[in-house]
Structure formats: structure tokens, C-alpha cells
Enzyme design. Sequence first.
Site, PDB file in Angstrom:
ATOM      1  N   ASP A 283       0.873  -1.172   0.000  1.00  0.00           N
ATOM      2  CA  ASP A 283       0.000   0.000   0.000  1.00  0.00           C
ATOM      3  C   ASP A 283       0.914   1.227   0.000  1.00  0.00           C
ATOM      4  OD1 ASP A 283      -2.102   1.751   0.019  1.00  0.00           O
ATOM      5  OD2 ASP A 283      -3.254   0.640   1.510  1.00  0.00           O
TER       6      ASP A 283
HETATM    7  C1  NOJ Z   1      -4.094   3.928   0.013  1.00  0.00           C
HETATM    8  C2  NOJ Z   1      -5.237   2.971   0.007  1.00  0.00           C
HETATM    9  O1  NOJ Z   1      -5.246   2.250   1.211  1.00  0.00           O
HETATM   10  C3  NOJ Z   1      -5.230   2.016  -1.167  1.00  0.00           C
HETATM   11  O2  NOJ Z   1      -6.423   1.289  -1.172  1.00  0.00           O
HETATM   12  C4  NOJ Z   1      -5.035   2.765  -2.447  1.00  0.00           C
HETATM   13  O3  NOJ Z   1      -5.045   1.872  -3.532  1.00  0.00           O
HETATM   14  C5  NOJ Z   1      -3.738   3.534  -2.379  1.00  0.00           C
HETATM   15  N1  NOJ Z   1      -3.821   4.496  -1.274  1.00  0.00           N
HETATM   16  C6  NOJ Z   1      -3.415   4.288  -3.641  1.00  0.00           C
HETATM   17  O4  NOJ Z   1      -4.277   5.357  -3.783  1.00  0.00           O
END
Ligand code: NOJ
Length: 772
Positions: A283
Amino acid sequence: MKIQVALYAAVQAGLVFSQTTNGTETPSEVPYYGLSPPVYPSPASNGSSSTQWSAAYKRAKALVAQMTLEEKTNLTRGVTGSCIGTTGSVERLGIRSLCLSDAPDGIRGQEFVSSFPAGIHVAATFDPDLMYKYGVALGEEYHAKGINVALGPVAGPLGRIARGGRNWEGLSNDPYLAGIGMGAITTGIQERGVIATAKHWLLNEQEFRRTNTDAGEAMSSNADDRTLHELYAFPFMNALRAGAGAVLCGYNRANQSYACQNSKLLNGVLKTELGFEGFVVSDWAGQHSGVASANAGLDLVMPDGGYWGDNLTQAVTNGSVSADRLDDMATRILASFHLLDQEYSYPLPSIYTNAQKHFAVDAQSFDHAELIHQIGAAGTVLVKNVNNTLPFKKPRYLAVYGYDATVKASPWDNYLRFGGGYEVNFGWSTLNGTMITGGGSGSNTPSYVIDPFMAVSQRIAQDKGTLRWDFWSENPSPAFVNAEHCLVFINAYASESFDRTSLKDAFSDNLVNNVAANCSSTIVVIHNAGIRVVDEWIDNPNVTAVIFAGLPGQETGRSIVSVLYGEINPSGRLPFTVAKAESDYGTLLNSTVSSDYFPSINFTEGVFTDYRAFDREGIEPQFAFGYGLSYTTFEYADLTASLLGTAAGASAGNSIPDSSVAIVQGGHPDLWDTLAVVTCTVSNTGALDGAEVVQLYVSIPAEDTPVRQLRGFQRVGPLAPGEGRRAVFELTRRDLSVWDVVAQQWRLPRGEFGLFVGASSRDFRVNGTITI
Ligand code: NOJ
């Protein structure tokens, strides 16, 4: 005695750790509760799952063999680019950067894209075919925009806590329903050549302290091994089985180790037990170590180099990370790229910031609007309908109330209000007007919105009627008392970054009661990003109909009007339990708040979440999981249940799959064998056409197992009045098994399995048994 024997075996297997977390005694028979046993080395994959994977690995390996150390490390890191994530490239070998983008319900922050219903809304359709079509449509848009990797679908959070901020991004808190969706959406996305990313692996269940802050490290979700498998990993298995090319590890810690450096979860469960052949991406800024995360099984860091980049080159040079591990990382990334044949004429990214002058590629030309309209209506759940208030019979005078009836803010307002950064947040709230999706990175950016007020206006215009409205007041003027019906639009907002503080709000509840005080047919429509309790007014006799309209996407008005006017007979079902009172969710209401430096959430409820908990505690829900009304009625009859030949083989020996059979992506292949088939007839006994969501719940004869669990569903119809059809459910070995913590395998218990077929988790119409 049984437990002691199991415990002894587990101790012998080195699986039991005595540990106390936060002063709470952990269940002693459960291996590694609150701990993450080391699993090293990281398994290198070779594409043995299928001929497609094998061909992809051949191509990937041939490329990696030609790459220098620096080129390989460059592949494993994010670099600056126009996408939400961009990987490094190796131009010398014609290896392009991969473009990664949100959101699971439509591309965020771009023009000429569609705003699809959110995951939880799709789950409410209980329709695998619509789930698949949803995946295909998403895939078409991602492909058109040149996005190689779609950051979805979502099975974590799995809705463990009722107030979870991101529950709506995922499908359902039932792992079977979520699993069917994960599989179907993954298949659809990847059929259009886009890599699907199952996220957030694993135990990512709350937003409060989801990652590290000045207060300390991220919250650790501590789950026992059985719960980890039977609930949380379960829906991911379907995505893997469908061939998902990527998995995103979450921000959280899981059993005390960060999800992106948790060797038990990455090397162990994901890459060994479930045979994952694709790549694990972190993430965004979710990496917390360099060498440790590489060795624990992380393959790609986002959005930038994190702890890798040149450091990873150095780590390989000095032997802290093996050259084989780096080869495996690069190979996995390229293998997914080749699995989807992206080297052949895949479009280059057409992704821009709003402020840039550009020519935007049109992803709307597919005409996904009609599909969005259909899913929007199919996921709309009618929960109260007194005296057949609905469907409307051409009313000529309607009043529309509530902030949620119209669009008020633009995507750009939201962008400014929520801040930019790498996310174009598009949060909808009470202030902003109608809610079509939730907030944060899982939100999408509609090219337009047909809001409820527009759609109702259009219908009233056709019927040469009169409309009155008030979108602002909490206590609207009673001057419209002559309206035949009063529609009240409210919502329940939720977003990434924070958990909800309530499942209701006073403004909306007052609004409903105030309107109902003057209007004898008050119809409440709730756009809900998760659970909304309705205890303040559900028994008000003037509230004649109530609709959970979910998060339907850009065609929201068309969807609700189709249902209100009966052009589409509602068949949506609640993908969660609506309690009579918030307190009925008990310890599963709120996120765990802690000021500890190493905070923990102990999942002491085990597998008993949502309806499994309500069933165990004997709590009467307001509306049960799986509940939803139709404008017609259905009768169920003639349940049949038969075991297939495979069942005899499966129950022979010690009832766990044969360990000599090779694991493929998705787990032991025998887990997907059909062992039993259950059928019943469903007939439309009412006066209108309609579809019925028929649900099969199974009682598995094993200790500490929920009384009944969803193990099949089918949206049958539409059926004409008098028409009947057979619903057929295939039960796989996994559906009938429990996770055996000692054997570390799915065990098929012997005994009598109860079968309950009906219209919700509390409304069974025909029952039967099978004995294995
Ligand atoms: C954080 C989020 O938890 C995730 O779901 C997302 O894909 C990423 N940011 C990228 O935006």
C-alpha cells in the site's frame, strides 16, 4: 481432551506460543495468535499453476536473465509518473513502466470515465453475473486509459466492525458472498487485459491508527489461525483462483508484524499455501523496512522507492537479500504483465491532472451507463413497504426532501476540500448532497450524475404532475401536505482515513420524523456507505416504505426511479445485518482506540462476526443479513440434496486434501471440487414479474462453528407470475470444510450437514441435510 490432544500436536509442530496481549489471555489451542511465525525463504514462483502462468513465466524469466542488478531493482520500485503508481522501466529491453490506478469502483480523478456502484452495492445484488459484468466494464475503462494494474477488488476490510470507514469498498462481511464477488470481478477485469489487485491483504479492518503515526506503530489485528483462514483469507482465495495478478498488502500490522513485511502472511499463507504466482505491491507508503520486507515476500514498493531503490541493490550485493529473491520479485512483476499479454499493443497511460491541458481518451464510449443503472437498481434493498405503498401507481403530486436528493458539490470542490496529494479525493457528505460513492481513494469521479431529484422530476414531467422540494431544512414546511407521497433522501457517509462515529445522525433522523409528522406516506431512501440503523423512525406508522439505496454510482437517479415506479422489481439484499440498536453489535461496533505505542486489536470473537454473532447470541436483528423485499411473493419447494462421487473420496482417509497434489494459485485444487448439489424450486406467487435471491445456508458439523453460514446464492428470474424455476447450488469441498489448525489444512468434517434454503439468514423456507 480433544483440545488437549490438538494442543499437544500443535506444540509438537512448534505452532503454539504462550502469549498475553494487552493483558488478555489468548486462546491456547490456537497457533500463533498474536504472533507471526517466521516463514523463510520467500518461495520463488515458476508458473506451474496453469499453462497461461507457465508461458508468462517463461517470457518473464527470459527477460530477467538479461537484466542487470540495477535494472531489476528499478522494476521493483515506484517512480514519478502520471499514474497513482508507476513502476520503473527497462527501456533497453523494451520493458515499459506499469501504470497502477484506483479505484475499485471506477477510475478516480479522470475525465470521460464512469462512476460505478461501490463494492458493497454490487454485493447487494447477490448476482454473480452482474459482478462479472461489473469487472468486465471496469476492465474496459482501465484498459482504454492505459492503466495496467487496477487497484481492486477489495475483500479487506471485511466489515468486522460495523463502523469501519472502508467497509463499503469491500463487498460484504460474509466471506462467501465477498469471495464470489472477488472471483467474478477479478475474472471480468482480467478478461479485458488489466491486472486485478486483490486488497488489502490481510486483517485490515479499521482506519483508526491503520498505519504508523507520531503516536506509535500501526494497530495490530490479532486473529487466530482458524479465523484468519475461514473469514479473512477466504474471499481472497476466490480472487487468486480467478488468476489475480497482484495482491496489495495493507497498512496495518497483522499478528504484530506489518502486513507488508509479514513473512507468515506473504511467504507462508499467500505464496506457499495459496500458491500465489503474481506480485505483492505495498500500500502507498506502507513499507516499513528494506531487507525485512524483501525477504518477507514484498515484490513492489509504492509510490516511490521506499526503503528500496539503491538500497536494495546494495542489500543484494552484500547478501542481505539474495539474488534469487530479487530475480523472483522482478519475475513475478513481469509474469503478471505477460499473463495478461500486455506487451502486445497495450495502450500507453492517458492519465492527467485536472489542471493540465490535454486530450483525454474516452472510456465512456463503451456505454456502461446502462449496466450501472441495472446494478444500481439490482443492489437497491427495499426493507419496508406497508400496504403496497410501492411501486408507485403514477402519483401526480410528490414532495422531495433531504440533502441527499441532489448533487451540490463538484468533484473539484471535493478535491480542494479533502486536499490533493496523490489522491483526488471525492468525498460525498451531508453537505455535498447525494452520495453515490464513499470517500477517500476508493471513491470515483463521475463524468456526470443523474441525481434522484432530476430523475424524479423527469418522471413527474411525463406524468404531468407536480413536485415540491426542500433540500436544506431539517424541519421542512408542512405546506406540501397534499403530496401523495413524501420522498426523504438521507445518507450515511463513510470514508477512508477515519472510522464512523455513529451509524445514524440526528439531522437525518429528525428530518424523517418531521416529514412523517405531516405526511402519511413518507418514503425514506438512504444512500448508505455501510450499515445504517433506523431505530429512530422505522416503526413510525407514517413511514410507509424504506429503501437502502447503497452507493449506486452515477446513474443513481435512474436506478431509484426504476425501483420506485416498479420498472425494476427490487431484489437487492442486505450484505450485512442491520441491528435494532447500535449497541447490539457489541464489541464489533467501534474501532479499537488505543494510545499504546504498539496498539492491538484482538479478534477474540473469532469467526463470529455479523450474522454469525447475532445467531450465536440470539439477538433479533432489525433486518437480517440477506433480507430484502420484492413487489411480488415467492414460494419455495422441493429441496433436493445429493452427494457426488467426489464426496466419498474427499471424506476418505483423514479428510484433508491429499498433500501429494501440487498447490496451484488459489490453494489446494481439491478444495474447489464440487461435493454436493442442492436444488429447490422457486415460484412467483404474486401478481408482478420479479427476481428472487435464493440463499443456501449450511450448518457444518464441527465445534465452535457458526450455526449457519452462507454457502450459496442465486438471483432467480425475473419470473413471471405463476412461473417457477429451479435454483441449483454447488457446494465445494472448501464450502463444507473447516480450517484445521493442527493439520494446517481444510478438513472436511464427517457427520450431518444442515441445509437451509430461504430468503435471508433468518428466513428459511425449505430445509434438508446431507451426511458425509
Ligand atoms: C491507500 C489505500 O489504502 C489504497 O487502497 C489505495 O489503492 C492507495 N492508497 C493508492 O491510492
